[in-house]
Design a protein around this motif. Structure first.
Motif, mmCIF file in Angstrom:
data_model
loop_
_atom_site.group_PDB
_atom_site.id
_atom_site.type_symbol
_atom_site.label_atom_id
_atom_site.label_comp_id
_atom_site.label_asym_id
_atom_site.label_seq_id
_atom_site.Cartn_x
_atom_site.Cartn_y
_atom_site.Cartn_z
ATOM 1 N N GLN A 63 53.616 -12.186 33.503
ATOM 2 C CA GLN A 63 52.957 -13.299 32.833
ATOM 3 C C GLN A 63 51.453 -13.087 32.831
ATOM 4 N N TRP A 64 50.798 -13.742 31.876
ATOM 5 C CA TRP A 64 49.346 -13.811 31.861
ATOM 6 C C TRP A 64 48.906 -15.103 32.539
ATOM 7 N N GLN A 89 57.421 -5.734 28.954
ATOM 8 C CA GLN A 89 57.921 -6.242 30.230
ATOM 9 C C GLN A 89 58.268 -7.735 30.167
ATOM 10 N N GLY A 90 58.108 -8.357 28.995
ATOM 11 C CA GLY A 90 58.500 -9.753 28.818
ATOM 12 C C GLY A 90 57.407 -10.771 29.002
ATOM 13 N N ALA A 91 56.155 -10.363 29.163
ATOM 14 C CA ALA A 91 55.046 -11.314 29.301
ATOM 15 C C ALA A 91 54.629 -11.811 27.921
ATOM 16 N N LEU A 92 54.472 -13.122 27.803
ATOM 17 C CA LEU A 92 54.018 -13.717 26.552
ATOM 18 C C LEU A 92 52.524 -13.450 26.367
ATOM 19 N N GLU A 136 44.485 -12.352 33.910
ATOM 20 C CA GLU A 136 45.214 -11.357 34.697
ATOM 21 C C GLU A 136 46.666 -11.258 34.234
ATOM 22 N N LEU A 137 47.089 -10.042 33.993
ATOM 23 C CA LEU A 137 48.477 -9.778 33.651
ATOM 24 C C LEU A 137 49.221 -9.301 34.888
ATOM 25 N N MET A 138 50.277 -10.014 35.258
ATOM 26 C CA MET A 138 51.196 -9.551 36.284
ATOM 27 C C MET A 138 52.364 -8.877 35.577
ATOM 28 N N THR A 139 52.692 -7.644 35.973
ATOM 29 C CA THR A 139 53.677 -6.859 35.240
ATOM 30 C C THR A 139 54.554 -6.033 36.171
ATOM 31 N N ARG A 140 55.735 -5.697 35.688
ATOM 32 C CA ARG A 140 56.649 -4.854 36.463
ATOM 33 C C ARG A 140 56.325 -3.367 36.333
ATOM 34 N N VAL A 199 39.760 -8.124 31.617
ATOM 35 C CA VAL A 199 41.058 -8.544 32.163
ATOM 36 C C VAL A 199 41.420 -7.703 33.379
ATOM 37 N N GLY A 200 42.370 -8.216 34.149
ATOM 38 C CA GLY A 200 42.950 -7.475 35.249
ATOM 39 C C GLY A 200 44.432 -7.243 35.015
ATOM 40 N N LEU A 201 44.961 -6.168 35.581
ATOM 41 C CA LEU A 201 46.382 -5.835 35.458
ATOM 42 C C LEU A 201 46.926 -5.593 36.859
ATOM 43 N N LEU A 202 47.848 -6.436 37.287
ATOM 44 C CA LEU A 202 48.427 -6.351 38.628
ATOM 45 C C LEU A 202 49.862 -5.879 38.544
#
Length: 261
Positions: free
Chosen positions: A71-72, A247-250, A12-16, A54-57
């Motif tokens: 972040q993932w 968005q800065g997620a590795l 899951e990717l948490m993103t802005r 995958v999921g994208l939140l």
């Protein structure tokens, strides 16, 4: 076949910015996105072909104010979420989100290992996940789960005790220490290694497979991401690269080099 205790079952990717993240990963990984239909939440499902992987939140202002950041994060299957939370706590881990249910999906909790690395515990309903390619390489699916820890031996013990993983093998990387492989029953999960000085925090890195590493890294730059490392060759003739999305997620990718450099 159902999910087994210790399987990685979701990423899951948490993103802005969900729209920008969707555009970025569609180009780099080839995922197609659709709305999950969860009420009151912008949660999108990324699929490879007809397989959800995958999921994208999209992080809300409240989530960001409470310390969430792009972040993932991985979900690991357990038979009993409450029991796994108790065992996590007893072994020095932490609880970020109490166990709760998602209708039609399963029960989950958000926890950390003793070094603060977050991951989800989940007892999922329905068919077995195909997010992690256990036995055969699959483009767009996760191919490797790598833990960077300040205390690799302690971390290895924590996860093996919690999930029943086994140490499979190890590779001496000189000053970087031992690269310790992890096995889940009849397949390799990934590895645990010493956190490099340049890594800001301990964390899990998830490597997603691409058909052409050079094409994928070009997409990273073209779509506003930033390469941090690679492409670098690894044993077996493939290449890896790590970077930051817009968005800065590795994130990390693995694949073949189609045209020799």
């Amino acid at each position: 076949m159902s999910n087994r205790q210790g399987d990685f079952i979701w990423y899951e990717l948490m993103t802005r910015d969900a729209d920008a993240a969707q555009a970025f990963y569609s180009e780099v990984l080839g995922w197609q996105f659709s709305d999950s239909g969860m009420p009151g939440m912008d949660y999108r499902i990324g699929s490879m072909g007809d397989v959800p992987v995958v999921g994208l939140l999209n992080l809300t202002d409240e989530m960001l104010e409470n310390g969430a950041y792009p972040q993932w994060t991985g979900y690991i299957s357990v038979d009993d979420v409450e029991d796994s939370v108790r065992r996590t706590s007893k072994s020095g881990g932490g609880l970020l989100m109490d166990p709760q249910d998602v209708e039609g999906v399963g029960r989950f909790a958000f926890v950390t290992d003793p070094h603060g690395v977050p991951f989800y515990l989940m007892s999922a309903t329905g068919e077995a996940s195909q997010s992690f390619a256990k036995y055969q390489p699959a483009d767009g699916h996760c191919a490797w789960n790598e833990l960077l820890s300040p205390e690799p031996d302690a971390a290895l013990q924590f996860y093996c005790d919690l999930f029943g993983w086994q140490k499979a093998d190890e590779m001496d990387m000189g000053e970087m220490g031992m690269y310790q492989m992890l096995r889940q029953d009849d397949y390799l999960i990934g590895a645990v290694m010493k956190k490099p000085m340049e890594a800001p925090t301990p964390l899990w890195i998830y490597y997603f497979r691409v058909p052409d590493i050079d094409a994928a890294t070009k997409h990273v730059s073209d779509q506003g991401g930033r390469l941090l490392h690679g492409p670098t060759d690894i044993p077996g003739g493939e290449f890896i690269a790590q970077g930051l999305d817009p968005q800065g997620a590795l994130f990390a990718i693995i694949g073949k080099r189609i045209t020799p450099a």
